[in-house]
Design a protein around this motif. Sequence first.
Motif, PDB file in Angstrom:
ATOM      1  N   ALA A  97      27.456 -22.959 -11.136  1.00  0.00           N
ATOM      2  CA  ALA A  97      26.226 -23.390 -11.800  1.00  0.00           C
ATOM      3  C   ALA A  97      26.435 -24.713 -12.532  1.00  0.00           C
ATOM      4  O   ALA A  97      25.584 -25.616 -12.476  1.00  0.00           O
ATOM      5  N   LEU A  98      27.575 -24.852 -13.214  1.00  0.00           N
ATOM      6  CA  LEU A  98      27.857 -26.091 -13.918  1.00  0.00           C
ATOM      7  C   LEU A  98      28.060 -27.253 -12.944  1.00  0.00           C
ATOM      8  O   LEU A  98      27.602 -28.373 -13.206  1.00  0.00           O
ATOM      9  N   ALA A  99      28.742 -26.992 -11.835  1.00  0.00           N
ATOM     10  CA  ALA A  99      28.954 -28.050 -10.849  1.00  0.00           C
ATOM     11  C   ALA A  99      27.625 -28.516 -10.259  1.00  0.00           C
ATOM     12  O   ALA A  99      27.402 -29.711 -10.042  1.00  0.00           O
ATOM     13  N   GLN A 100      26.724 -27.555 -10.000  1.00  0.00           N
ATOM     14  CA  GLN A 100      25.411 -27.917  -9.477  1.00  0.00           C
ATOM     15  C   GLN A 100      24.621 -28.713 -10.512  1.00  0.00           C
ATOM     16  O   GLN A 100      23.924 -29.679 -10.166  1.00  0.00           O
ATOM     17  N   LEU A 101      24.729 -28.321 -11.775  1.00  0.00           N
ATOM     18  CA  LEU A 101      24.029 -29.035 -12.833  1.00  0.00           C
ATOM     19  C   LEU A 101      24.554 -30.467 -12.960  1.00  0.00           C
ATOM     20  O   LEU A 101      23.777 -31.414 -13.138  1.00  0.00           O
ATOM     21  N   ARG A 102      25.865 -30.627 -12.840  1.00  0.00           N
ATOM     22  CA  ARG A 102      26.448 -31.967 -12.965  1.00  0.00           C
ATOM     23  C   ARG A 102      26.010 -32.874 -11.825  1.00  0.00           C
ATOM     24  O   ARG A 102      25.784 -34.075 -12.006  1.00  0.00           O
TER      25      ARG A 102
END
Length: 246
Positions: A218-223
């Motif tokens: 989720a964090l990688a997608q947000l970044r």
Amino acid sequence: LTLLCSSSKLEFMSLELWLECHCDETCLGDELVAVGNHPALGDWCVQRGVPLSTSAASFPRWTFQKPLQLADAKLPLPLWLEYKYVIRSPRGSDGWEDLGSRSDMPLFSSTAASPGGIMVQADRPAQPMNRRLPNCRSKRLPEHGVILRLDRFGKVAAEAEASWLVEPNWGPGIAGEGSVLGNICFTLNDDVRIASSSLTLVASRIFVQPRQGRLLRALAQLRRGPGQVLPTALWSRIAEFVGGLA
């Protein structure tokens, strides 16, 4: 950032269990089920037991599909878990594993001789043997922890067993101290295929990585997403905190 810091978002857990069993006595269509003396294990009811899964590649190794939640604020934990494996057939029959029998009473109920000089013998039928967890009678279930147990169908002794302490706010789906395994509080390893030092790695793969992986994705997608405004330096700190981002 709320996902990282807000305790209201934690997936609260006190005690989780993972079982694996080597069983090659099943037929096509059979199901292996764990049943025991806890509501999460069906309270000895086969119909409410926890099914284990296998595949063509992993057979005869059967495993839980996900860690089993044992702690419940409404119910006190027993001192030990007792359980057995059952082969559940689509034809309607249940095949309980046979672990032998034991008697809670000694062969002689007293060391004192009777008036006639004959020892008094206890007349108590032997009881079927169940698996016990923790295996050591001097140990008790931890209030906050995760437990890993590797069994072989029909053999009462565990091939490997270990438990790890965790924080009361344990949450594998977050980052920080509440998402890591603590010290091993009990270990038993009779499986020569598994080094005792690697049991913690196995436990991390089972209890931590699947749920923490969702956070990292989720964090990688947000970044990578459009319109993200966090500075690069902050993303570097986040990556360091959570153990890296893809």
